[in-house]
Scaffold this active site. Structure first.
Site, PDB file in Angstrom:
ATOM      1  N   ARG A 217       0.837  -1.211   0.000  1.00  0.00           N
ATOM      2  CA  ARG A 217       0.000   0.000   0.000  1.00  0.00           C
ATOM      3  C   ARG A 217       0.867   1.254   0.000  1.00  0.00           C
ATOM      4  O   ARG A 217       0.565   2.233  -0.695  1.00  0.00           O
ATOM      5  CB  ARG A 217      -0.949  -0.014   1.203  1.00  0.00           C
ATOM      6  CG  ARG A 217      -2.093  -1.003   1.065  1.00  0.00           C
ATOM      7  CD  ARG A 217      -3.111  -0.872   2.181  1.00  0.00           C
ATOM      8  NE  ARG A 217      -2.661  -1.481   3.420  1.00  0.00           N
ATOM      9  CZ  ARG A 217      -2.892  -2.746   3.763  1.00  0.00           C
ATOM     10  NH1 ARG A 217      -3.536  -3.549   2.949  1.00  0.00           N
ATOM     11  NH2 ARG A 217      -2.473  -3.216   4.926  1.00  0.00           N
ATOM     12  N   PHE A 233     -10.204  -6.659  -7.080  1.00  0.00           N
ATOM     13  CA  PHE A 233     -10.314  -7.432  -5.843  1.00  0.00           C
ATOM     14  C   PHE A 233     -10.055  -6.489  -4.660  1.00  0.00           C
ATOM     15  O   PHE A 233      -9.219  -6.751  -3.802  1.00  0.00           O
ATOM     16  CB  PHE A 233      -9.330  -8.601  -5.830  1.00  0.00           C
ATOM     17  CG  PHE A 233      -9.374  -9.464  -7.060  1.00  0.00           C
ATOM     18  CD1 PHE A 233     -10.349 -10.444  -7.212  1.00  0.00           C
ATOM     19  CD2 PHE A 233      -8.444  -9.284  -8.084  1.00  0.00           C
ATOM     20  CE1 PHE A 233     -10.391 -11.235  -8.360  1.00  0.00           C
ATOM     21  CE2 PHE A 233      -8.485 -10.075  -9.227  1.00  0.00           C
ATOM     22  CZ  PHE A 233      -9.453 -11.045  -9.365  1.00  0.00           C
ATOM     23  N   CYS A 345      -0.755 -14.541  -3.844  1.00  0.00           N
ATOM     24  CA  CYS A 345      -0.644 -14.963  -2.445  1.00  0.00           C
ATOM     25  C   CYS A 345      -0.644 -16.494  -2.346  1.00  0.00           C
ATOM     26  O   CYS A 345      -0.823 -17.048  -1.265  1.00  0.00           O
ATOM     27  CB  CYS A 345      -1.775 -14.363  -1.604  1.00  0.00           C
ATOM     28  SG  CYS A 345      -3.431 -14.904  -2.085  1.00  0.00           S
TER      29      CYS A 345
END
Length: 401
Positions: A217, A233, A345
């Site tokens: 982020r 997403f 992930c």
């Protein structure tokens, strides 16, 4: 034969102690020759070599392919309250050395095997702890783990979110609920690099939030100035908050969850952002990307942070096809000179393989792709040298021409 044979024990096949000698914390069923004194699910067992030499103390799981998870390699170390207090204290001291509480008060306190606590995940949101006990051993030690948490984190509420599918492999049912100091409201506000963000520990994904993307982020914030951003997403829109804080002109959040998108709007309001700069779209990302492609729509910066595509090795090939396809379409929607932040992930997706998949996607999209930076889970999700499986989140910042 070692004296510990009077206790529940597993005896390894000849030559199968090599992984233990490298301190790997998992023993698979095919490594075990005999089980002595019939341990129950989650019981602590002694691990012996084929010659009877003591090797380790582990948690037994009769239903799982991972038949035993190592608690300790020290024969003098009991798996008692002091053991868990020591492990939690060490883990918390590490996080305190990495982060300032005044800047960030949402942290992963325990990252399972990487913190020598197999199957135990603990996230801290201000003064609220969320616990996941995902293995038979962790589940059996719940009372001790809760007592240890009360010692290390006095006056913290504790909520359990052991509702992850992986528990089925351990023969365990989902468990959720308050373990200590219950609250009427399960929401908490956390700080992260100047942002204020909502976490719902009951209805949110995982333990309520994706702490592992904190560094990513911050990277989006660095690159977002004047950008038209597509956040795929998007979940609760935290990448959107970071992008707008970094000067983005507009962000489109895309997610299938109305609750997540509503929380995205709340996060924007909390950070005093202009809601006219945000569009929340409830849609299937895969279908919407193709729709945008047909419309000739393009963006300066696209974020692709999909759910896990591969749960086991048999799914890896199809996962590669999925990652390649979605990255190909996304690249075609990036303006020449724009950026793609793309993530996996899936723990089984190794870094080099993920980069190759993205490179293949660029070829199929007929776009030039430069890898500017690599991203990964933030440092409160460490990876133990003896447990490479702990490295699961891979990201690439791609310049697309």
């Amino acid at each position: 034969m070692n004296k510990t044979v009077n206790l529940p024990a597993v005896i390894l096949q000849e030559g199968r102690e090599k992984a233990l000698n490298r301190r790997h914390p998992w023993l698979f069923s095919n490594a075990i020759d005999k089980v002595l004194n019939t341990p129950n699910r989650g019981d602590t067992v002694e691990v012996l070599s084929s010659k009877g030499q003591w090797l380790a103390r582990a948690a037994y799981s009769p239903s799982s392919q991972i038949r035993a998870r190592i608690w300790t390699l020290d024969e003098a170390e009991a798996i008692d309250l002091d053991f868990f207090v020591r492990k939690l204290t060490r883990a918390w001291q590490l996080r305190q050395s990495l982060f300032s509480h005044t800047d960030t008060d949402g942290l992963r306190v325990v990252a399972a095997e990487s913190d020598d606590l197999p199957g135990v995940t603990i996230d801290k949101y201000q003064d609220l702890l969320v616990v996941q006990l995902l293995s038979a051993g962790a589940d059996a030690k719940r009372p001790l783990i809760v007592k240890a948490l009360q010692q290390v984190f006095p006056e913290h509420s504790i909520y359990e979110r052991s509702d992850v599918d992986v528990r089925k492999k351990e023969g365990l049912k989902p468990v959720t609920g308050w373990l200590h100091l219950p609250r009427e409201c399960a929401e908490v506000l956390i700080k992260e690099h100047g942002m204020r963000l909502v976490v719902d520990v009951i209805q949110g994904h995982k333990t309520g939030f994706y702490l592992d993307q904190r560094a990513s982020r911050a990277a989006v914030r660095r690159f977002a100035k004047d950008a038209e951003v597509l956040n795929c997403f998007s979940y609760t829109g935290t990448f959107a908050v970071a992008a707008l804080a970094g000067g983005a002109r507009h962000v489109t959040n895309v997610d299938m969850s109305e609750l997540a998108l509503a929380t995205a709007s709340r996060n924007a309001e909390l950070n005093q952002l202009d809601l006219s700069q945000i569009t929340n779209t409830k849609a299937d990302v895969f279908k919407l990307l193709r729709q945008y492609q047909e419309q000739g729509k393009q963006f300066d910066l696209i974020i692709l942070d999909p759910p896990k595509f591969a749960e086991n090795k048999s799914q890896l090939n199809s996962a590669c096809r999925g990652y390649k396809d979605i990255n190909r379409v996304a690249m075609q929607l990036v303006k020449p000179g724009g950026l793609l932040f793309t993530f996996s992930c899936s723990g089984l997706m190794e870094e080099a393989l993920f980069q190759k998949v993205v490179a293949d996607a660029a070829l199929d999209a007929n776009r030039d792709c430069l890898f500017l930076e690599r991203l990964q889970q933030d440092s409160d999700h460490p990876v133990a040298s003896f447990f490479p499986e702990g490295y699961y989140l891979k990201g690439l910042i791609c310049k697309i021409y």
